[in-house]
Design a protein around this motif. Structure first.
Motif, mmCIF file in Angstrom:
data_model
loop_
_atom_site.group_PDB
_atom_site.id
_atom_site.type_symbol
_atom_site.label_atom_id
_atom_site.label_comp_id
_atom_site.label_asym_id
_atom_site.label_seq_id
_atom_site.Cartn_x
_atom_site.Cartn_y
_atom_site.Cartn_z
ATOM 1 N N HIS A 232 0.843 -1.212 0.000
ATOM 2 C CA HIS A 232 0.000 0.000 0.000
ATOM 3 C C HIS A 232 0.871 1.252 0.000
ATOM 4 O O HIS A 232 0.575 2.229 -0.674
ATOM 5 N N TYR B 154 3.967 1.724 -1.189
ATOM 6 C CA TYR B 154 4.581 2.100 -2.470
ATOM 7 C C TYR B 154 3.533 2.411 -3.524
ATOM 8 O O TYR B 154 3.775 3.212 -4.422
ATOM 9 N N SER B 155 2.352 1.795 -3.393
ATOM 10 C CA SER B 155 1.292 2.109 -4.356
ATOM 11 C C SER B 155 0.876 3.579 -4.215
ATOM 12 O O SER B 155 0.625 4.264 -5.211
ATOM 13 N N ASP B 156 0.809 4.045 -2.967
ATOM 14 C CA ASP B 156 0.493 5.472 -2.747
ATOM 15 C C ASP B 156 1.624 6.357 -3.252
ATOM 16 O O ASP B 156 1.397 7.356 -3.919
ATOM 17 N N THR C 243 1.966 6.926 -7.008
ATOM 18 C CA THR C 243 0.940 7.781 -7.643
ATOM 19 C C THR C 243 1.159 9.254 -7.316
ATOM 20 O O THR C 243 0.667 10.121 -8.036
ATOM 21 N N ARG D 239 6.567 2.298 -12.911
ATOM 22 C CA ARG D 239 5.158 2.135 -12.523
ATOM 23 C C ARG D 239 4.593 0.818 -13.085
ATOM 24 O O ARG D 239 3.966 0.054 -12.359
ATOM 25 N N GLU E 65 3.330 -2.431 -10.917
ATOM 26 C CA GLU E 65 1.970 -2.971 -11.062
ATOM 27 C C GLU E 65 2.034 -4.471 -11.352
ATOM 28 O O GLU E 65 1.298 -5.265 -10.776
ATOM 29 N N THR F 277 3.106 -6.345 -8.228
ATOM 30 C CA THR F 277 2.030 -6.418 -7.226
ATOM 31 C C THR F 277 0.990 -7.461 -7.629
ATOM 32 O O THR F 277 0.480 -8.203 -6.782
#
Ligand code: FEO
Length: 170
Positions: free
Chosen positions: A24, A26-28, A31, A122, A126, A129
């Protein structure tokens, strides 16, 4: 939903809860990072380097403490499992860490080049993940039941304690 296994013998849930938090995180970060900005990129790379080093430590602990011992138990019971053998056989983590480390060289390049690197990073994240979350689910849903089947309750209590201890010190 109630946990399927008593907490004291569930070797995956606690470390995976930490790994999912990192996903979560690194996903935030990915972006909100402005890749045109050198400092933004550097901060992101530092965070990703720490995250993927932690993922690698997690994998190492699982290999050393869980998978190796599970394989021995299965062999003793004359059971073969391709899933156990292949569980960490690809180089996804190493490739991701290499891509992250390669990013430092892009901090010195043009905004346009940093954006191109950002796009590549990115997509790679993805893709990573999309494999990593099901991988952890497989460990929880396939390997934990195998552990319950082939290890004694006391062995699993001891194993879980070692797994947690190794995650704390690595
Ligand atoms: Fe728990 Fe293999 O990741």
């Amino acid at each position: 939903m109630a946990p399927r296994w008593p907490e004291e013998v569930d070797v995956f849930s606690v470390p995976h809860s930490r790994m999912k938090k990192l996903v979560h995180k690194y996903s935030d970060l990915i972006t909100t990072t402005d890749f045109r900005d050198e400092d933004h990129l550097t901060t992101l790379l530092e965070n990703l380097k720490n995250v993927f080093s932690e993922f690698k430590a997690h994998e190492r602990i699982e290999n050393m403490l869980i998978m190796k011992r599970l394989r021995i138990k299965l062999r003793a019971a004359s059971v073969t499992s391709a899933a156990v053998c292949n569980c960490h056989s690809d180089n996804r983590l190493t490739d991701m860490l290499d891509l992250v480390l390669d990013g430092y060289r892009w901090t010195q390049k043009t905004e346009r080049e940093r954006q191109l690197y950002g796009r590549k990073l990115r997509h790679a994240l993805e893709d990573f993940t999309q494999n990593f979350i099901p991988h952890m689910e497989e460990e929880e849903e396939v390997f934990q039941p195998m552990l319950m089947q082939y290890f004694s309750y006391e062995e699993l209590k001891e194993l879980k304690a070692k797994v947690i201890q190794q995650h704390c010190i690595s």
